[in-house]
Design a protein around this motif. Structure first.
Motif, PDB file in Angstrom:
ATOM      1  N   ILE A 260       0.840  -1.189   0.000  1.00 48.78           N
ATOM      2  CA  ILE A 260       0.000   0.000   0.000  1.00 48.78           C
ATOM      3  C   ILE A 260       0.880   1.247   0.000  1.00 48.78           C
ATOM      4  O   ILE A 260       1.856   1.341   0.735  1.00 48.78           O
ATOM      5  N   SER A 261       0.520   2.216  -0.845  1.00 45.67           N
ATOM      6  CA  SER A 261       1.309   3.437  -0.986  1.00 45.67           C
ATOM      7  C   SER A 261       0.506   4.624  -0.491  1.00 45.67           C
ATOM      8  O   SER A 261      -0.723   4.661  -0.606  1.00 45.67           O
ATOM      9  N   SER A 262       1.223   5.612   0.072  1.00 40.50           N
ATOM     10  CA  SER A 262       0.558   6.828   0.520  1.00 40.50           C
ATOM     11  C   SER A 262       0.223   7.756  -0.637  1.00 40.50           C
ATOM     12  O   SER A 262      -0.569   8.678  -0.484  1.00 40.50           O
ATOM     13  N   GLN A 263       0.825   7.500  -1.803  1.00 39.84           N
ATOM     14  CA  GLN A 263       0.556   8.290  -3.002  1.00 39.84           C
ATOM     15  C   GLN A 263      -0.271   7.469  -3.989  1.00 39.84           C
ATOM     16  O   GLN A 263      -0.273   6.233  -3.948  1.00 39.84           O
ATOM     17  N   ARG A 264      -0.972   8.150  -4.858  1.00 41.84           N
ATOM     18  CA  ARG A 264      -1.774   7.454  -5.864  1.00 41.84           C
ATOM     19  C   ARG A 264      -0.886   6.598  -6.758  1.00 41.84           C
ATOM     20  O   ARG A 264       0.244   6.966  -7.073  1.00 41.84           O
ATOM     21  N   THR A 265      -1.414   5.453  -7.156  1.00 41.71           N
ATOM     22  CA  THR A 265      -0.697   4.517  -8.010  1.00 41.71           C
ATOM     23  C   THR A 265      -1.492   4.303  -9.295  1.00 41.71           C
ATOM     24  O   THR A 265      -2.681   4.633  -9.359  1.00 41.71           O
ATOM     25  N   PRO A 266      -0.852   3.765 -10.356  1.00 38.89           N
ATOM     26  CA  PRO A 266      -1.601   3.575 -11.612  1.00 38.89           C
ATOM     27  C   PRO A 266      -2.880   2.771 -11.429  1.00 38.89           C
ATOM     28  O   PRO A 266      -3.905   3.083 -12.031  1.00 38.89           O
ATOM     29  N   ASP A 267      -2.827   1.721 -10.607  1.00 39.55           N
ATOM     30  CA  ASP A 267      -4.008   0.920 -10.311  1.00 39.55           C
ATOM     31  C   ASP A 267      -4.255   0.928  -8.811  1.00 39.55           C
ATOM     32  O   ASP A 267      -3.345   1.146  -8.010  1.00 39.55           O
ATOM     33  N   ALA A 268      -5.498   0.682  -8.442  1.00 33.17           N
ATOM     34  CA  ALA A 268      -5.840   0.648  -7.023  1.00 33.17           C
ATOM     35  C   ALA A 268      -5.119  -0.504  -6.329  1.00 33.17           C
ATOM     36  O   ALA A 268      -4.937  -1.576  -6.904  1.00 33.17           O
ATOM     37  N   LEU A 304      -9.763  -2.579   6.214  1.00 35.35           N
ATOM     38  CA  LEU A 304      -9.550  -2.226   4.808  1.00 35.35           C
ATOM     39  C   LEU A 304      -8.581  -1.070   4.706  1.00 35.35           C
ATOM     40  O   LEU A 304      -8.730  -0.050   5.384  1.00 35.35           O
ATOM     41  N   ALA A 305      -7.580  -1.226   3.853  1.00 31.97           N
ATOM     42  CA  ALA A 305      -6.665  -0.140   3.493  1.00 31.97           C
ATOM     43  C   ALA A 305      -6.582  -0.112   1.972  1.00 31.97           C
ATOM     44  O   ALA A 305      -6.377  -1.148   1.340  1.00 31.97           O
ATOM     45  N   VAL A 306      -6.747   1.068   1.388  1.00 33.02           N
ATOM     46  CA  VAL A 306      -6.780   1.167  -0.065  1.00 33.02           C
ATOM     47  C   VAL A 306      -6.002   2.391  -0.514  1.00 33.02           C
ATOM     48  O   VAL A 306      -6.079   3.450   0.107  1.00 33.02           O
ATOM     49  N   THR A 307      -5.223   2.210  -1.581  1.00 34.25           N
ATOM     50  CA  THR A 307      -4.573   3.320  -2.269  1.00 34.25           C
ATOM     51  C   THR A 307      -5.361   3.602  -3.541  1.00 34.25           C
ATOM     52  O   THR A 307      -5.520   2.712  -4.384  1.00 34.25           O
ATOM     53  N   LEU A 308      -5.862   4.808  -3.670  1.00 30.30           N
ATOM     54  CA  LEU A 308      -6.692   5.141  -4.822  1.00 30.30           C
ATOM     55  C   LEU A 308      -5.844   5.196  -6.090  1.00 30.30           C
ATOM     56  O   LEU A 308      -4.671   5.585  -6.056  1.00 30.30           O
ATOM     57  N   PRO A 309      -6.425   4.802  -7.229  1.00 34.48           N
ATOM     58  CA  PRO A 309      -5.667   4.831  -8.488  1.00 34.48           C
ATOM     59  C   PRO A 309      -5.565   6.243  -9.045  1.00 34.48           C
ATOM     60  O   PRO A 309      -6.350   7.132  -8.708  1.00 34.48           O
ATOM     61  N   PRO A 313     -11.552   4.368 -11.640  1.00 33.20           N
ATOM     62  CA  PRO A 313     -12.116   3.263 -12.412  1.00 33.20           C
ATOM     63  C   PRO A 313     -13.578   3.533 -12.757  1.00 33.20           C
ATOM     64  O   PRO A 313     -14.183   4.477 -12.225  1.00 33.20           O
ATOM     65  N   PRO A 314     -14.150   2.735 -13.644  1.00 30.48           N
ATOM     66  CA  PRO A 314     -15.583   2.898 -13.942  1.00 30.48           C
ATOM     67  C   PRO A 314     -16.414   2.681 -12.682  1.00 30.48           C
ATOM     68  O   PRO A 314     -15.963   2.014 -11.739  1.00 30.48           O
ATOM     69  N   PRO A 315     -17.611   3.239 -12.632  1.00 31.89           N
ATOM     70  CA  PRO A 315     -18.460   3.024 -11.452  1.00 31.89           C
ATOM     71  C   PRO A 315     -18.789   1.551 -11.284  1.00 31.89           C
ATOM     72  O   PRO A 315     -18.776   0.783 -12.250  1.00 31.89           O
TER      73      PRO A 315
END
Length: 723
Positions: A260-268, A304-309, A313-315
């Motif tokens: 998990i990255s603190s910065q946005r990544t190409p994909d989630a 849950l921990a998520v890095t936004l892309p 992405p599509p809805p």
């Protein structure tokens, strides 16, 4: 002598019986029966085994090879048992068999019981009491290609059978693996399946109450692994029971292949730990028709921990469309959850989350419907604590609890704290100019009549009442760095220019406290000004043209105790849509010694009130983007000042200056004598748009107070602007 001739007598002889064709037919029949019996006893099983192996090889055009270690048939019991069954893909493949799956199947035992032989002879739907497969090992190198023109399974039955109906189908101790030997794309360590009344026929295929041709289906699996784009999914155990309409997953983990990255990544990137998932009221039969129907979905204690892309992405409804054409979920519930979102400016974190969604319908229609929010007709959210970044990286906010309800239109947050992440000096260095260094604490924030739909969709703040309780604000400022070159946004007209709609009928603050600290370039000791017992009420805080105008402006009152001694009251009126920022301020201060201002003016201005008592102060002030103008009426007695050096002392030069100021400029008493007219003060100060509107308020009050004390208006104006 000749003997006399005698007559021949025919002696009857018994005739030999003749063996007819009936005897031979009986003998041949008996022999055939004996041969059939011997064949059935000693030759049927080998023949049947060889036939099955040959048919598999022929039907697959050499793609598959079947080997049966042992096969036993019991005609009287109508059972067939096969052991050590192996089905393997051969390395050679033709163009028309290359699309068949590459597999290796091993079954310890296959037992078929209760075969309806008469129906088999008659080419009718073949009844079978049970089919049991034990110790199944299946490895698929790749899945078969599917096409829309593929025939249904019931049309591919052997011997031209119109169907097969099995009372029970059971698979025990199965292991499944999909992928290469070195890398599994998906696998099951152990699985079992139990289906009842499974019928392969056209009628069963059209029966909407069946699940994959079966009346009921029960399945359990352990050690599930699956690789999805960028992630690995692991499930400890899965249980499905169509009779009770329940699905349960235990120990679910979703692990990203990259951390998990603190910065946005190409994909989630998603990291999920889910102890239990429960799906109840599932209409399993509808899944085959692309319809998902269930009563409730419960996620217990998810983390849950998520890095936004980088690219959204599509809805969700578009992602689900290839699998389901319609989804209806009665309730979605999360208990004791924890959420952390990275790659976003605020980086929110929530603890002890309880979330309930009602009437979930992830479709294109509900995605844009005004009656649905995030595909649900209603949401209820409770959190036991959380934090987020505010104006990152300079501030962070925490809270003790949060409750939100879209149906009740309520939002409540307790134990709120907004604090800087660095010192005032470090913040100024990083920004390159003077910066507000503010700490805010509030016991409670309660919003009534809140439109959570508008807030979530558009960021608009529409509410009937916002109430804050026990608020403490501490500001620290440093006047040594350069002034912020940007215009301040803390102005009435800034609300009118917001890109989102704001419409709050009433804002109330109770039992507040404000402490302002300012370090002037002249002294290392900061000046301090405090207001306690602060109460604020604002009405019609809106940038909606239908509600805000000069005839219907924002109005408000504030009361408090200045420096713990003087009771103050202020009233404000402002048209928030006025581009010139015109507004009025009126107020009063109660009786108090002027010495209460020394903690602020001594370190910052080098002035000390040696004596002086205020009887009362009233003022009226008009302000806009250019200046502040107004009138102050201040009654006081025995006003004396001391001028101080940077060390806060009176040197020889300051003694002379003090004598001149007290003797020539200052009015000792206002009015000078009892019964005389009170001399008003002129409030005049130019506005600096880089400062907040509160600075302009303070400048106007300072200029009016100085002018009331006898300082000429031009000098009072200049001194106030120097603040």
């Amino acid at each position: 002598m000749s003997q006399p001739a005698t007559d021949s007598v025919a002696i009857p002889v018994a005739a030999t019986p003749r063996r007819g064709w009936g005897w031979w037919a009986g003998a041949v029949g008996l022999l055939l029966v004996l041969v059939a019996a011997v064949f059935l006893l000693f030759g049927l099983d080998p023949w049947l085994r060889q036939t099955l192996e040959k048919q598999v090889r022929t039907a697959s055009k050499g793609r598959y090879e079947l080997r049966i270690g042992a096969l036993e048939t019991h005609l009287w019991a109508r059972t067939v048992t096969a052991r050590a069954v192996q089905l393997r893909t051969q390395p050679t493949a033709t163009a028309d068999t290359a699309q068949l799956p590459d597999l290796r199947l091993a079954v310890g035992e296959i037992q078929v019981s209760g075969v309806g032989l008469l129906a088999l002879v008659r080419r009718e739907v073949l009844p079978v009491d049970s089919l049991v497969l034990d110790s199944v090992r299946l490895r698929l190198a790749r899945l078969p290609a599917t096409t829309d023109t593929a025939r249904p399974l019931y049309e591919q039955l052997p011997l031209g059978l119109p169907g097969v109906r099995l009372g029970v189908v059971a698979v025990r101790r199965a292991q499944l693996r999909y992928g290469t030997v070195q890398r599994a794309v998906a696998q099951l360590s152990q699985a079992s399946l139990h289906a009842t009344d499974l019928e392969l026929s056209a009628a069963a295929a059209a029966d909407t109450t069946r699940i994959a041709y079966a009346r009921t289906l029960t399945a359990t699996a352990r050690g599930l692994l699956a690789r999805v784009p960028g992630h690995v999914v692991r499930v400890g155990q899965l249980h499905l029971a169509s009779a009770s309409q329940q699905v349960q997953l235990d120990s679910v983990r979703l692990l990203p292949l990259r951390s998990i990255s603190s910065q946005r990544t190409p994909d989630a990137r998603v990291a999920l730990w889910l102890p239990r998932l429960q799906l109840a009221g599932l209409a399993a039969a509808a899944l085959a028709r692309g319809r998902f129907r269930a009563d409730s979905l419960v996620l217990e204690a998810p983390q849950l921990a998520v890095t936004l892309p980088a690219v959204a992405p599509p809805p969700p409804h578009q992602l689900l469309a290839p699998y389901f054409r319609d989804i209806q979920l009665g309730q979605f519930r999360v208990t004791k959850g924890q959420v952390r979102v990275l790659g976003e400016d605020h980086r929110p974190e929530l603890r002890q989350v309880t979330l309930v969604g009602t009437d979930i319908r992830p479709t294109a229609a509900t995605y844009s419907s005004a009656q649905y929010l995030y595909y649900a007709r209603a949401w209820q959210l409770r959190a036991g604590g959380g934090r987020l970044q505010v104006g990152a990286p300079y501030y962070r906010a925490t809270f003790g609890s949060l409750q939100a309800d879209t149906r009740a239109h309520q939002l409540t947050i307790t134990s709120i704290a907004v604090s800087p992440t660095m010192s005032v000096e470090a913040m100024a260095r990083r920004k390159g100019h003077q910066a507000a260094h503010v700490t805010v604490r509030a016991d409670r924030l309660a919003v009534q009549g809140l439109d959570l739909f508008a807030l979530a969709r558009h960021g608009s703040l529409l509410a009937s009442t916002i109430a804050l309780g026990r608020v403490r604000v501490v500001t620290t400022s440093d006047g040594r760095p350069p002034i912020n070159p940007n215009r301040s946004v803390v102005t009435p007209e800034a609300i009118g220019r917001l890109p989102v709609r704001v419409d709050v009928r009433r804002v109330r603050l109770q039992n507040g406290e404000v402490r302002m600290s300012y370090r002037a370039p002249r002294s290392a000791q900061p000046g301090v000004l405090a207001i306690r017992q602060l109460r604020v009420t604002l009405r019609n805080v809106s940038n909606d043209p239908r509600r805000m105008s000069a005839a219907r402006p924002l109005t408000g009152e504030a009361t408090g105790v200045l420096q713990g001694r003087s009771f103050a009251r202020v009233a404000v009126r402002a048209n928030l849509l006025d581009a010139q920022g015109r507004h009025t301020l009126a107020g009063s201060f109660g009786a108090t010694p002027l010495a209460i201002l020394n903690p602020m003016v001594v370190p910052t201005r080098g002035i000390r009130f040696r004596s002086g008592d205020i009887g009362a102060i009233r003022f009226q002030l008009q302000l806009n983007r250019q200046q502040a103008q107004g009138t102050m009426w201040a009654s006081y007695t025995n006003l004396k000042l001391d001028l101080l050096n940077r060390q806060g002392r009176r040197d020889a030069l300051r003694r002379v200056g003090t004598t001149l100021v007290n003797g020539l400029f200052l009015r000792d008493n206002n009015p000078r004598q009892a019964g005389q007219e009170l001399r008003s003060g002129r409030m005049t100060s130019a506005r600096e748009l880089r400062f907040s509107v509160f600075s302009l308020w303070r400048q106007g009050l300072v200029s009016g107070l100085l002018n009331s004390a006898g300082v000429p208006a031009p000098l009072a104006k200049k001194l106030s602007e120097g603040e």
